[in-house]
Write an enzyme that holds these catalytic residues in place. Structure first.
Site, PDB file in Angstrom:
ATOM      1  N   LYS A  11       0.817  -1.211   0.000  1.00 27.74           N
ATOM      2  CA  LYS A  11       0.000   0.000   0.000  1.00 27.74           C
ATOM      3  C   LYS A  11       0.861   1.276   0.000  1.00 27.74           C
ATOM      4  O   LYS A  11       2.072   1.232   0.264  1.00 27.74           O
ATOM      5  CB  LYS A  11      -0.931  -0.031   1.207  1.00 27.74           C
ATOM      6  CG  LYS A  11      -1.944  -1.195   1.166  1.00 27.74           C
ATOM      7  CD  LYS A  11      -2.933  -1.096   2.316  1.00 27.74           C
ATOM      8  CE  LYS A  11      -3.938  -2.233   2.275  1.00 27.74           C
ATOM      9  NZ  LYS A  11      -4.975  -2.074   3.335  1.00 27.74           N
ATOM     10  N   TYR A  51     -12.452  -2.257  -3.798  1.00 32.48           N
ATOM     11  CA  TYR A  51     -12.927  -2.351  -2.418  1.00 32.48           C
ATOM     12  C   TYR A  51     -14.457  -2.244  -2.342  1.00 32.48           C
ATOM     13  O   TYR A  51     -14.999  -1.906  -1.287  1.00 32.48           O
ATOM     14  CB  TYR A  51     -12.281  -1.272  -1.561  1.00 32.48           C
ATOM     15  CG  TYR A  51     -10.884  -1.626  -1.068  1.00 32.48           C
ATOM     16  CD1 TYR A  51     -10.673  -2.749  -0.271  1.00 32.48           C
ATOM     17  CD2 TYR A  51      -9.780  -0.846  -1.385  1.00 32.48           C
ATOM     18  CE1 TYR A  51      -9.411  -3.084   0.201  1.00 32.48           C
ATOM     19  CE2 TYR A  51      -8.501  -1.166  -0.922  1.00 32.48           C
ATOM     20  CZ  TYR A  51      -8.332  -2.287  -0.128  1.00 32.48           C
ATOM     21  OH  TYR A  51      -7.085  -2.620   0.343  1.00 32.48           O
ATOM     22  N   PHE A  59     -15.603   3.615   6.839  1.00 37.66           N
ATOM     23  CA  PHE A  59     -14.227   3.973   6.466  1.00 37.66           C
ATOM     24  C   PHE A  59     -13.981   3.935   4.960  1.00 37.66           C
ATOM     25  O   PHE A  59     -12.851   4.181   4.513  1.00 37.66           O
ATOM     26  CB  PHE A  59     -13.216   3.069   7.188  1.00 37.66           C
ATOM     27  CG  PHE A  59     -13.403   1.576   6.933  1.00 37.66           C
ATOM     28  CD1 PHE A  59     -12.910   0.977   5.793  1.00 37.66           C
ATOM     29  CD2 PHE A  59     -14.063   0.790   7.865  1.00 37.66           C
ATOM     30  CE1 PHE A  59     -13.066  -0.379   5.556  1.00 37.66           C
ATOM     31  CE2 PHE A  59     -14.227  -0.586   7.642  1.00 37.66           C
ATOM     32  CZ  PHE A  59     -13.723  -1.162   6.478  1.00 37.66           C
ATOM     33  N   ARG A  87      -1.664 -14.415   4.879  1.00 36.21           N
ATOM     34  CA  ARG A  87      -2.350 -13.727   5.982  1.00 36.21           C
ATOM     35  C   ARG A  87      -1.549 -13.852   7.277  1.00 36.21           C
ATOM     36  O   ARG A  87      -1.522 -12.928   8.085  1.00 36.21           O
ATOM     37  CB  ARG A  87      -3.790 -14.237   6.108  1.00 36.21           C
ATOM     38  CG  ARG A  87      -4.611 -13.840   4.865  1.00 36.21           C
ATOM     39  CD  ARG A  87      -6.015 -14.389   4.880  1.00 36.21           C
ATOM     40  NE  ARG A  87      -6.862 -13.702   5.838  1.00 36.21           N
ATOM     41  CZ  ARG A  87      -7.379 -12.489   5.656  1.00 36.21           C
ATOM     42  NH1 ARG A  87      -7.118 -11.809   4.538  1.00 36.21           N
ATOM     43  NH2 ARG A  87      -8.148 -11.951   6.556  1.00 36.21           N
ATOM     44  N   THR A  93      -5.179  -7.276  10.697  1.00 34.47           N
ATOM     45  CA  THR A  93      -5.502  -6.032   9.981  1.00 34.47           C
ATOM     46  C   THR A  93      -5.083  -4.801  10.774  1.00 34.47           C
ATOM     47  O   THR A  93      -4.500  -3.860  10.234  1.00 34.47           O
ATOM     48  CB  THR A  93      -7.024  -5.967   9.706  1.00 34.47           C
ATOM     49  OG1 THR A  93      -7.402  -7.132   8.980  1.00 34.47           O
ATOM     50  CG2 THR A  93      -7.400  -4.726   8.916  1.00 34.47           C
ATOM     51  N   ARG A 104       2.694  -6.288   9.339  1.00 33.26           N
ATOM     52  CA  ARG A 104       1.936  -5.178   9.925  1.00 33.26           C
ATOM     53  C   ARG A 104       2.471  -4.784  11.301  1.00 33.26           C
ATOM     54  O   ARG A 104       2.477  -3.606  11.644  1.00 33.26           O
ATOM     55  CB  ARG A 104       0.455  -5.525   9.958  1.00 33.26           C
ATOM     56  CG  ARG A 104      -0.154  -5.449   8.544  1.00 33.26           C
ATOM     57  CD  ARG A 104      -1.512  -6.076   8.496  1.00 33.26           C
ATOM     58  NE  ARG A 104      -2.216  -5.811   7.249  1.00 33.26           N
ATOM     59  CZ  ARG A 104      -3.226  -6.563   6.822  1.00 33.26           C
ATOM     60  NH1 ARG A 104      -3.630  -7.609   7.519  1.00 33.26           N
ATOM     61  NH2 ARG A 104      -3.825  -6.277   5.678  1.00 33.26           N
ATOM     62  N   ASN A 114      -2.021   0.198   6.683  1.00 35.43           N
ATOM     63  CA  ASN A 114      -1.505  -1.054   7.255  1.00 35.43           C
ATOM     64  C   ASN A 114      -0.610  -1.821   6.273  1.00 35.43           C
ATOM     65  O   ASN A 114      -0.486  -3.041   6.354  1.00 35.43           O
ATOM     66  CB  ASN A 114      -2.647  -1.912   7.814  1.00 35.43           C
ATOM     67  CG  ASN A 114      -3.592  -2.412   6.751  1.00 35.43           C
ATOM     68  OD1 ASN A 114      -3.500  -2.015   5.590  1.00 35.43           O
ATOM     69  ND2 ASN A 114      -4.507  -3.287   7.127  1.00 35.43           N
ATOM     70  N   HIS A 117      -2.253  -5.494   1.626  1.00 28.10           N
ATOM     71  CA  HIS A 117      -3.546  -6.169   1.498  1.00 28.10           C
ATOM     72  C   HIS A 117      -3.281  -7.576   0.992  1.00 28.10           C
ATOM     73  O   HIS A 117      -2.383  -7.785   0.173  1.00 28.10           O
ATOM     74  CB  HIS A 117      -4.440  -5.446   0.469  1.00 28.10           C
ATOM     75  CG  HIS A 117      -5.616  -6.276   0.037  1.00 28.10           C
ATOM     76  ND1 HIS A 117      -6.775  -6.353   0.761  1.00 28.10           N
ATOM     77  CD2 HIS A 117      -5.774  -7.121  -1.013  1.00 28.10           C
ATOM     78  CE1 HIS A 117      -7.607  -7.196   0.160  1.00 28.10           C
ATOM     79  NE2 HIS A 117      -7.024  -7.675  -0.922  1.00 28.10           N
ATOM     80  N   GLU A 128      -9.664 -11.108  -7.431  1.00 23.82           N
ATOM     81  CA  GLU A 128      -8.739  -9.984  -7.263  1.00 23.82           C
ATOM     82  C   GLU A 128      -7.547 -10.092  -8.220  1.00 23.82           C
ATOM     83  O   GLU A 128      -7.084  -9.082  -8.749  1.00 23.82           O
ATOM     84  CB  GLU A 128      -8.271  -9.910  -5.809  1.00 23.82           C
ATOM     85  CG  GLU A 128      -9.388  -9.485  -4.866  1.00 23.82           C
ATOM     86  CD  GLU A 128      -8.976  -9.400  -3.404  1.00 23.82           C
ATOM     87  OE1 GLU A 128      -9.821  -9.020  -2.588  1.00 23.82           O
ATOM     88  OE2 GLU A 128      -7.808  -9.706  -3.080  1.00 23.82           O
TER      89      GLU A 128
END
Ligand code: CMP
Length: 140
Positions: A11, A51, A59, A87, A93, A104, A114, A117, A128
């Protein structure tokens, strides 16, 4: 265990701090292979569509603004159990809840900024990946 592919996004908070290499080392050290990768500036429409599942969440607007605040690195990661493995490597998250050694925990600034993704299930991984990559870009 099956070999899977999952979509990863590094990100804008992480690209801004020049952390792409350090994050990629976490994936590779964790047993995942980066089989496709490109650095892009997302448009507002792309971020909103990607998203879209969060459209009704409070948010959503901030998330979209953040995701277009700088370049992102789109990636396809491959490996045994890649969706769950990624993950684990990313951590929770919210970085406040992320385990030691995770991306993270080490790098994220907040629940929004964070750093990464990752797809959450096989169906979303397939969707995706197809959203951002053509088959010819996946070289294994
Ligand atoms: P990601 O895995 O990219 O999926 C949706 C993103 O929304 C999530 O990571 C967070 O960065 C962001 N987000 C911002 N606020 C929240 C929140 N309150 N709960 C969950 N996700 C949030």
């Amino acid at each position: 265990m099956a070999v899977e592919r999952t979509l990863s996004i590094i990100k804008p908070d992480a690209t801004r701090r020049n952390l792409t290499g350090k994050i990629n080392a976490k994936f590779e050290d964790g047993g995942l292979r980066i089989v496709a990768q490109k650095r892009v500036q997302l448009s507002k429409a792309q971020a909103e569509q990607f998203y879209g599942v969060h459209r009704e969440r409070p948010f959503f607007g901030d998330l979209v603004s953040f995701m277009i605040s700088g370049p992102v690195v789109l990636q396809v990661l491959e490996g045994e159990n890649a969706i769950a493995r990624n993950r684990e490597i990313m951590g929770a998250t919210n970085p406040a809840n992320a385990a030691e050694g995770t991306i993270r925990k080490e790098f994220a600034e907040s629940i929004e900024a964070n750093s990464v993704h990752g797809s959450d299930a096989p169906e979303t991984a397939a969707q995706e990946i197809a959203f951002f990559f053509a088959g010819i870009e996946l070289v294994g």
